[in-house]
Structures are given as structure tokens and as C-alpha cells.
Scaffold this active site. Structure first.
Site, PDB file in Angstrom:
ATOM      1  CG  ASP A 313      15.584  14.170  23.995  1.00 16.48           C
ATOM      2  OD1 ASP A 313      15.197  13.123  24.550  1.00 16.48           O
ATOM      3  OD2 ASP A 313      14.951  14.736  23.068  1.00 16.48           O
ATOM      4  CD  GLU A 338      16.689   9.253  24.105  1.00 19.66           C
ATOM      5  OE1 GLU A 338      15.672   8.633  24.466  1.00 19.66           O
ATOM      6  OE2 GLU A 338      16.636  10.352  23.512  1.00 19.66           O
ATOM      7  CG  ASP A 422      11.460   8.190  26.626  1.00 19.92           C
ATOM      8  OD1 ASP A 422      10.385   8.813  26.677  1.00 19.92           O
ATOM      9  OD2 ASP A 422      12.527   8.722  26.270  1.00 19.92           O
TER      10      ASP A 422
END
Length: 535
Positions: A313, A338, A422
Site C-alpha cells: 500500500d 500501489e 479507492d
């Protein structure tokens, strides 16, 4: 041009000479494969090429270095005679990791009279009888043509999620998914899991640690790998320390002090390497004790809990060299980062630029700095694709005639997607046009790269959406479309995009009328503004 020119799926077995020895018989007698790999990688990098991610996964999973020579007798191809044979990348991985020598195989397996396919089948069947070939390796080498599912959304924590997923594992496996990205399983200040505190506590808003382990066991039984969401850019403290900030972690495992927190986020550590996530202590990965603890935790997730894949992340927040270290030490089967960077937009109206080369190059640079151990989500492709389907399908071909995203330069590292928790869900930070979702899936599920399907589209949009996606996944699997498949773009205009993949699958999206020429093409599936054919 920047980026990587992707080699074909088949890797030519040769003695790393600049000349063409394609039609010569070659022997690798007493040559360490690791030395051969090191030379080949160096040669390929000079050409701006790269091995497929599966090769590195297979090596790293078993602690083999791609640049170091193994001790004598390990992974040596001695006395093999190959005559004008192209060795598939998957077979190459099996030979390397299983440490096969000519004396290991039954007589007659390898012969210049056999095709590479015959050799592949024979060695595969033989290897399946060998106890030393571990199941996780077999999973690792099948990464190329598989699909993944983002198995949650932003509201999942409200719905007894581990129980919910357990009921769906059978369908997830049957549909063809081999990996499922789960939400953060650790104790967190926020119910969604992205403000972690006690990393070793797996009782979360998604369910108890006991139920999580039951879920992971069922996934393993169904051969679906569990991907852990690794949130290590930041960590919420338990007690106040330097400056009156909550930057100490007293009373819980990994009881760090203020030196574990970057100086720009209220700690006594060094300055942050990357982008700072405001309002929360950012972890200082420069500290050796921090890295040691994180590696220990990652190994625990792998070996004791049952996670096999990792998703890193907020990868912009810390140096990718640390991702390299974490992957090398913990050895996930697959890892992805990410690295979400803003696309290029042109004034005065700030519409998406046609040229996104600098955007995809930044993602590629990040992957390079991980030692090429970690893939990345292809945000470039998402940004371009969601604008293209609005009547600007010309965007889907770059000036060199390639796909304009990361998948156009480095497809075996490009994890393609059209939505996640997201960008879509109830957050909707960067949503894909809802009326064009199936066009998006037609694109990513027929193209090179590593496609990922969003939970909402697969389970919350009704049976029609579910079944259409399954059909596309089935075509990908049956036609052996993989992360390095060859893409040839045939049309790219405002109302039509058409392409042929590996010369055996054709697809089109958009309002424009089009179909491939030739009686050999059969319609495999179609819907609103999309169609797919195969031979």
C-alpha cells in the site's frame, strides 16, 4: 523511447553469445544456469528488455539469486543437447528451480527430434511425480495467464467479511481466479484497515483471526492464493512521545520508539524518502531495527498465517529499495505495489494528455528500483482507458503503435484493472464510467498484462455482469492469453478499437462496426459495444 521492450514468451536457450546460434546444436555442459541467467539478464537489459515476472518469482521464491552462481551441482544443465528448440519460459523456470540435470531425467525425455511442446509436456508430467517440486512453485509458474480479484470494497468491514468471502471461495476458484486481494487484516484505528497499529493482532472489523485462518485454509484448498494488503508506510502510535505526538508503540508487539517515525511526521527518525501521508506517523524504513521487525512480520504472515501474495500500500511513501529487501527476505509468490501517481493533464481545460509516457515511465522506474521483484498496478492504462471509452478510443494506441499504458512497455509487470476500493466503491476518487465497464474488462482480459477484476462488478452488479466477466476470463484461459502475449492493434479511432492478440484472439470495443476477416474466426462472446472472436 523509455520503458521496456518485452521479450516473447519463449526464451531462446543459447550460450549468451551476441551472434545468432539458432541453428546450431549447443551444450551447456558444466555451465551453471545462474551464471547463464546473469549474463542473459545483462544482455537483455542492454536491449531494454526484461525477463517476465514469473521467472524472478520462481527464482526468488526458493531463495535463488538471479545474479549469483550456485554451488557446484545445483541447477546445472549439463550435457543437454538442444537443436533449434525454443524453450518456453515456464519450462525454463521449472528447470532452474527444480535443479534438473541431464542425469535427473528418464532417458529419451530430451531429444532434438521432439518439439519444445513435447519436451515441455514430458518434463511436466515427470516433475509432478517428484516430491521435491513444491506445490507453491507450481502455483508460481502459472501466474502468467491467470486473473486476480480485488475481493473487497470500501464498505466491506460492515458485512462480516471473512464469513462472506468464505461462502464465495468456491465460485471464485471456479470462475478462474488464482489470487484474491484481501483488505488489511491487522488491527487498525480505522475500520477499513488502513491505519494499522498492532500488526500482530489479526482481529479486525472484517472478522476474528480464527475466521480469517479458516478463510485462508479454504482458499488454499481451492488453489486461490490470498494476497495480504501490506500497509507499512505509516503506523498509528499507542502513546505520546517526542513533541506530544502519538509516535511511540508501547505495550504492543514491535514496541518502537520515536526513532521509528520520520522526522517530517513528528518522530526522531530521518526524513521521509517519498510522499508523506499527513496526520499519521510515517515509518522510517532507514532504521535497521524497523526493517528487521517488518521482515519478521511478513515472514509470519507467509509461514504462520497463510498469505502467499503481497500488495504494498502507498508505495510512493518509502524507498522502493526497501520493497526489494522485504520481498527478497519474505519470498511471497507474487507481489505488487500501489504506485499511484497523477496522470498528465493539459491546460487550459486540463483534459487528459494523449502522451502519458512520463507517467508510465515513473511506474517502471519504481519497479526497476525494487530490483524488478515487484509488479505495479497499471494506473496509466486505467487513466487512459476510462477516457478512451467515452468516444476517444484513438487514445489506446501510442505513436509507436503499442498500448499506451505500462502494459505497452512492460506487460509482465503491469497489473491492469479498471476499478478498486479507492477509485470506485463509495469513495469514487477516480471512477471508471459505469456504462462502459464491460468494454474495460474486454480490453484488460484479452490483452497482455496481469488483469484484476473488482469485487463490486463481479458480485454486486448482478448475474449478467458476473457471467460476462467469466466468459471473458474463460476465453483468456482457453486461448492461453498471458502477461506477455503479442498485441497487434488494428484500429484505434474515436468510435472503434480493434486488436488481435497472439494471432488467435480478436476483440473490438466501441460503437463502430467491425469484425475480423476470414472464416476461421468464430464469435466467442459479445455485448453492448464489445465483441471477442477466436479461431
Amino acid at each position: 523511447m523509455g520503458g521496456h521492450a518485452e521479450p516473447s514468451l519463449r526464451v531462446r536457450l543459447q550460450l549468451v553469445k551476441e551472434g545468432n546460434i539458432e541453428n546450431q546444436r549447443c551444450s551447456l555442459s558444466s555451465v551453471s544456469l545462474q551464471l547463464w541467467i546473469a549474463k542473459l539478464i545483462k544482455k537483455e537489459r542492454r536491449k531494454r528488455r526484461a525477463f517476465g515476472i514469473e521467472s524472478f518469482i520462481a527464482l526468488d521464491r526458493f531463495g535463488l539469486s538471479s545474479t549469483a552462481v550456485l554451488p557446484p551441482g545445483q541447477a546445472v544443465l549439463d550435457e543437454y543437447k538442444w537443436f533449434h528448440i525454443e524453450l518456453s519460459a515456464t519450462l525454463f523456470q521449472i528447470i532452474v528451480v527444480a535443479g534438473i540435470t541431464s542425469s535427473s531425467l528418464p532417458s529419451g525425455v530430451v531429444s532434438h527430434r521432439k518439439s519444445s511442446y513435447q519436451i515441455w509436456v514430458t518434463i511436466t508430467l515427470w516433475l509432478m511425480t517428484q516430491k521435491k517440486v513444491q506445490m507453491e512453485f507450481w502455483e508460481a509458474v502459472t501466474l502468467a495467464s491467470c486473473s486476480r480479484i480485488t475481493a473487497f470494497n470500501w464498505e466491506s468491514h460492515k458485512h462480516d467479511w471473512w464469513h462472506n468471502l468464505e461462502k464465495k471461495v468456491g465460485d471464485i476458484a471456479k470462475s478462474g481466479f488464482t489470487s484474491a486481494w484481501l483488505p488489511p487484516a491487522t488491527n487498525s484505528l480505522s475500520p477499513e484497515g488502513y491505519l494499522p497499529q498492532n500488526l500482530y493482532c489479526l482481529d479486525s472489523s472484517y472478522g476474528s483471526s480464527h475466521i480469517l485462518k479458516t478463510l485462508l485454509q479454504k482458499m488454499q484448498q481451492n488453489k486461490v492464493r490470498a494476497m495480504a494488503d501490506i500497509v507499512i508506510n505509516h503506523r498509528v502510535g499507542t502513546t505520546k512521545g517526542h513533541g506530544g505526538a502519538y509516535n511511540r508503540y508501547d505495550g504492543i508487539p514491535l514496541a518502537w520508539d520515536e526513532h521509528a517515525v520520520t522526522s517530517c511526521s513528528g518522530g526522531l527518525g530521518s526524513r521521509s524518502y517519498g510522499e508523506n501521508l499527513h496526520g499519521v506517523p510515517n515509518i522510517d524504513h532507514n532504521q535497521a531495527f524497523v526493517r528487521k521487525d517488518i521482515i519478521g512480520w511478513l515472514k509470519w504472515l507467509r509461514k504462520s498465517i497463510g498469505f502467499q501474495d503481497f500488495r504494498f500500500d502507498f508505495a510512493k511513501g518509502y524507498d522502493p529499495k526497501f520493497v526489494k529487501e522485504y520481498v527478497e527476505e519474505s519470498k511471497p509468490v507474487f507481489s505488487v505495489g500501489e504506485y499511484w501517481d497523477s496522470c498528465n493533464y493539459a491546460p487550459p481545460n486540463y483534459r487528459l494528455d494523449h502522451n502519458q509516457d512520463s507517467h508510465r515511465q515513473r511506474i517502471i522506474n519504481w519497479m526497476d528500483k525494487t530490483g524488478q521483484h515487484c509488479a505495479a498496478f497499471d494506473f496509466t492504462t486505467k487513466g487512459i482507458l476510462q477516457e478512451a471509452v467515452k468516444g476517444e478510443l484513438w487514445r489506446l494506441r501510442d505513436p509507436q503503435g503499442k498500448a499506451p499504458g505500462v502494459l505497452g512497455w512492460w506487460p509482465s509487470r503491469a497489473v491492469t484493472f479498471i476499478e478498486n476500493h479507492d477509485t470506485g466503491s463509495t469513495q469514487g476518487h477516480w471512477p471508471f464510467p459505469s456504462g462502459h465497464v464491460m468494454e474495460g474488462y474486454t480490453y484488460i482480459l484479452t490483452h497482455p498484462g496481469i488483469p484484476t477484476v473488482f469485487y463490486d462488478h463481479f458480485y454486486d452488479w448482478g448475474n449478467s455482469s458476473h457471467d460476462q466477466i467469466v466468459k471473458l476470463m474463460d476465453i483468456r484461459c482457453r486461448q492461453d492469453i498471458h502477461s506477455r502475449s503479442k498485441l497487434r492493434i488494428l484500429e484505434a479511432r474515436s468510435d472503434l478499437y480493434a486488436a488481435i492478440i497472439d494471432e488467435k484472439v480478436c476483440m473490438k470495443i466501441g460503437d463502430g462496426s467491425w469484425c475480423p476477416n476470414g472464416k476461421e474466426w468464430k464469435l466467442a462472446t459479445s455485448g453492448n459495444r464489445y465483441a471477442v472472436w477466436h479461431k
